[in-house]
Design an enzyme around this catalytic site. Structure first.
Site, PDB file in Angstrom:
ATOM      1  N   SER A  70       0.339   5.919  -8.559  1.00 29.17           N
ATOM      2  CA  SER A  70       1.766   5.961  -8.224  1.00 29.17           C
ATOM      3  C   SER A  70       2.600   6.458  -9.398  1.00 29.17           C
ATOM      4  O   SER A  70       2.233   6.296 -10.562  1.00 29.17           O
ATOM      5  CB  SER A  70       2.260   4.577  -7.813  1.00 29.17           C
TER       6      SER A  70
HETATM    7  N1  SAH Z   1      -1.711   1.046  -7.085  1.00 30.25           N
HETATM    8  C1  SAH Z   1      -2.451   2.283  -7.130  1.00 30.25           C
HETATM    9  C2  SAH Z   1      -2.006   3.209  -6.028  1.00 30.25           C
HETATM   10  C3  SAH Z   1      -3.167   3.950  -5.481  1.00 30.25           C
HETATM   11  S1  SAH Z   1      -2.810   4.850  -4.004  1.00 30.25           S
HETATM   12  C4  SAH Z   1      -2.320   2.933  -8.489  1.00 30.25           C
HETATM   13  O1  SAH Z   1      -1.366   2.642  -9.209  1.00 30.25           O
HETATM   14  O2  SAH Z   1      -3.196   3.740  -8.838  1.00 30.25           O
HETATM   15  C5  SAH Z   1      -3.115   3.626  -2.753  1.00 30.25           C
HETATM   16  C6  SAH Z   1      -4.506   3.029  -2.717  1.00 30.25           C
HETATM   17  O3  SAH Z   1      -4.553   2.244  -1.541  1.00 30.25           O
HETATM   18  C7  SAH Z   1      -5.659   4.022  -2.620  1.00 30.25           C
HETATM   19  O4  SAH Z   1      -6.580   3.772  -3.635  1.00 30.25           O
HETATM   20  C8  SAH Z   1      -6.265   3.738  -1.248  1.00 30.25           C
HETATM   21  O5  SAH Z   1      -7.653   3.903  -1.183  1.00 30.25           O
HETATM   22  C9  SAH Z   1      -5.869   2.294  -1.035  1.00 30.25           C
HETATM   23  N2  SAH Z   1      -5.876   1.859   0.356  1.00 30.25           N
HETATM   24  C10 SAH Z   1      -5.485   2.543   1.456  1.00 30.25           C
HETATM   25  N3  SAH Z   1      -5.653   1.790   2.560  1.00 30.25           N
HETATM   26  C11 SAH Z   1      -6.161   0.591   2.129  1.00 30.25           C
HETATM   27  C12 SAH Z   1      -6.559  -0.608   2.797  1.00 30.25           C
HETATM   28  N4  SAH Z   1      -6.473  -0.757   4.125  1.00 30.25           N
HETATM   29  N5  SAH Z   1      -7.023  -1.617   2.040  1.00 30.25           N
HETATM   30  C13 SAH Z   1      -7.121  -1.512   0.690  1.00 30.25           C
HETATM   31  N6  SAH Z   1      -6.772  -0.407   0.014  1.00 30.25           N
HETATM   32  C14 SAH Z   1      -6.299   0.634   0.724  1.00 30.25           C
END
Ligand code: SAH
Length: 219
Positions: A70
């Site tokens: 993010s």
């Molecule tokens: N907080 C992270 C954001 C990553 S993007 C950072 O700062 O890097 C969002 C993440 O949510 C991705 O890694 C994706 O795989 C995960 N995601 C999407 N759907 C999900 C679900 N149902 N359960 C758990 N994780 C999920």
């Protein structure tokens, strides 16, 4: 709160990081504790080496598997909304991704639980937590739609991927007074803060945002 054992200041100057913090402040992030933690956390360790030189720009970056780390502004904003007037002690994060948001939370609250559906990303994030000495993070490879019932209820839940509708399990795992910070929507998304009250739930819409979708199942 835990202090990082590895600040990795070597490859990017503290000045570059401070510029990012100034920018966050200009955009309205007022919580000094959050700004301090973000100034000390080496974001370049959360992206691929080839992108490390861009780690202190205020932008989302790819982390593989069609996912992104993010944007720092969004991390700061969501953390600020989660912290509220009274800092939460027990927090659930849905969507570990790179682990950057998790690392920020782990330095601000007592207990952090994080759930990720893509095992390869979770493994990389775990290595980073170890490198940084963040021992208080509990992680789980699962579909975060179901939250983490046996570790709840939580004072705060932060979801970093966008569902079309708020998953029922997440609001159910909030303690009374607890808050869920979550993007909601498809092509058009808004950040919501949902607070559990004695009577039900308050839903406050904060601002338009852009997140990857919350996807069902594990991989
Ligand atoms: N907080 C992270 C954001 C990553 S993007 C950072 O700062 O890097 C969002 C993440 O949510 C991705 O890694 C994706 O795989 C995960 N995601 C999407 N759907 C999900 C679900 N149902 N359960 C758990 N994780 C999920």
């Amino acid at each position: 709160m835990p202090k990082l054992t590895h600040r990795g200041v070597g490859m990017t100057s503290q000045r570059t990081r401070n510029r990012l913090i100034e920018r966050l402040r200009e955009q309205g992030i007022a919580n000094q504790q959050i700004l301090d933690v973000m100034a000390m956390t080496p974001r370049h360790l959360f992206v691929d080496e080839a992108l490390a030189h861009r780690a202190y720009e205020d932008t989302a970056l790819p982390i593989g598997h069609s996912q992104t780390i993010s944007q720092p502004y969004i991390v700061a904003r969501m953390t600020e909304l989660l912290m509220g007037h009274e800092a939460p002690e027990r927090v659930l994060e849905v969507g570990t991704g790179s682990g950057y948001q998790t690392a920020i939370l782990a330095q601000l609250v007592k207990e952090v639980f994080t759930v990720e559906r893509i095992s390869a990303l979770l493994e990389q994030a775990r290595t980073r937590f170890r490198t940084l000495g963040l021992k208080s993070v509990r992680h789980r490879h699962d579909d975060g739609h179901i939250g983490w019932a046996d570790r709840g209820p939580f004072d705060g839940i932060l979801c970093t991927a966008s569902p079309r509708q708020v998953p029922e399990a997440l609001v159910e795992q909030l303690r009374i007074g607890g808050r869920l910070v979550i993007p909601v929507g498809g092509d058009e998304q808004h950040l919501h803060v949902i607070t559990r009250t004695e009577a039900g739930f308050d839903d406050e819409i904060i601002e338009p945002v852009r997140f990857v979708p919350l996807v069902g199942g594990r991989s």
